[in-house]
Design a protein around this motif. Sequence first.
Motif, mmCIF file in Angstrom:
data_model
loop_
_atom_site.group_PDB
_atom_site.id
_atom_site.type_symbol
_atom_site.label_atom_id
_atom_site.label_comp_id
_atom_site.label_asym_id
_atom_site.label_seq_id
_atom_site.Cartn_x
_atom_site.Cartn_y
_atom_site.Cartn_z
ATOM 1 N N ASP A 1 -28.470 -8.842 -29.249
ATOM 2 C CA ASP A 1 -28.537 -8.904 -27.790
ATOM 3 C C ASP A 1 -27.667 -10.030 -27.241
ATOM 4 O OD1 ASP A 1 -30.269 -6.783 -27.818
ATOM 5 O OD2 ASP A 1 -32.084 -7.983 -27.531
ATOM 6 N N THR B 1 -23.993 -9.050 -27.574
ATOM 7 C CA THR B 1 -23.644 -8.026 -26.583
ATOM 8 C C THR B 1 -23.487 -8.645 -25.198
ATOM 9 O OG1 THR B 1 -24.824 -6.330 -27.844
ATOM 10 C CG2 THR B 1 -24.380 -5.867 -25.523
ATOM 11 N N LYS B 2 -24.384 -9.551 -24.845
ATOM 12 C CA LYS B 2 -24.301 -10.226 -23.558
ATOM 13 C C LYS B 2 -23.014 -11.031 -23.446
ATOM 14 C CE LYS B 2 -26.813 -13.534 -20.666
ATOM 15 N NZ LYS B 2 -28.011 -14.422 -20.582
ATOM 16 N N ALA C 1 -20.205 -10.482 -25.045
ATOM 17 C CA ALA C 1 -19.071 -9.557 -24.961
ATOM 18 C C ALA C 1 -18.917 -9.006 -23.546
ATOM 19 C CB ALA C 1 -19.262 -8.420 -25.961
ATOM 20 N N CYS C 2 -20.025 -8.697 -22.885
ATOM 21 C CA CYS C 2 -19.967 -8.190 -21.502
ATOM 22 C C CYS C 2 -19.422 -9.252 -20.547
ATOM 23 C CB CYS C 2 -21.352 -7.731 -21.058
ATOM 24 S SG CYS C 2 -21.970 -6.265 -21.907
ATOM 25 N N GLU C 3 -19.829 -10.491 -20.739
ATOM 26 C CA GLU C 3 -19.321 -11.566 -19.901
ATOM 27 C C GLU C 3 -17.816 -11.756 -20.098
ATOM 28 O OE1 GLU C 3 -21.517 -15.144 -20.447
ATOM 29 O OE2 GLU C 3 -23.455 -14.230 -20.039
ATOM 30 N N ASP D 1 -15.694 -9.435 -20.902
ATOM 31 C CA ASP D 1 -14.998 -8.297 -20.299
ATOM 32 C C ASP D 1 -14.818 -8.473 -18.796
ATOM 33 O OD1 ASP D 1 -14.706 -7.046 -22.717
ATOM 34 O OD2 ASP D 1 -16.501 -5.800 -22.506
ATOM 35 N N THR D 2 -15.760 -9.130 -18.133
ATOM 36 C CA THR D 2 -15.726 -9.264 -16.674
ATOM 37 C C THR D 2 -15.108 -10.576 -16.209
ATOM 38 O OG1 THR D 2 -17.976 -10.194 -16.687
ATOM 39 C CG2 THR D 2 -17.763 -7.800 -16.431
#
Length: 203
Positions: free
Chosen positions: A89, A92-93, A95-97, A99-100
């Motif tokens: 988790d 994943t968090k 990686a999302c940060e 990307d944005t």
Amino acid sequence: ADNVKAAFADLGAFFSGSSSSAPTVPAPAPAAVPFPSPSGGYVQTVQREPKLVPKPSPLSKLQQMAVRVGEVEQQSACGHLRDARAWQDELTKAACELDTLELSGDEAARSLRRSLIARIEKACDSIDKRMADMEQILSTCNVMVEGFEQGLRPMDANKLSEAADHLDAVQCSTEAQRSQRKLLLSRLQALEAKLVQSEPNAS
């Protein structure tokens, strides 16, 4: 003629303000209203401009994320697999940060982001491999126990002991896997007891 002169004299006195009437009294000034005191429940406030907190630079934010990723890398390499879901988790968090995150024009920040993404993918692969190895041990032990129970392979004390050692060392990540391991250990103990009873020297 005297009466006329007296009339004109009275009229002149009227317009000149020298009549015998009482002088005009000026209106009193309004009383001053005292400023409310703090004890009365009212305190005058002073408006201040809010302080603007500067936003961290993209490179600074990436460096902070690098610390987080490094902590997960260390934990996932040797930590107990019961925390595997939390590691995944967190990665994943992160990686999302990444990307944005807007990094236009900052080559150093873009290079660091690429490096972090590669480290996150490697850490995820490492976690997946550890979990796959654990599931493989459970599956292999289950096949072995079923073979002994059904008489498909000869009873072997060394094999039983080896399977029990593997199950003792395996780290389960879910409650279902822990229940499966507990059941397999119980079945192995029953097989070992049966093997001891079947030995010629058993009393």
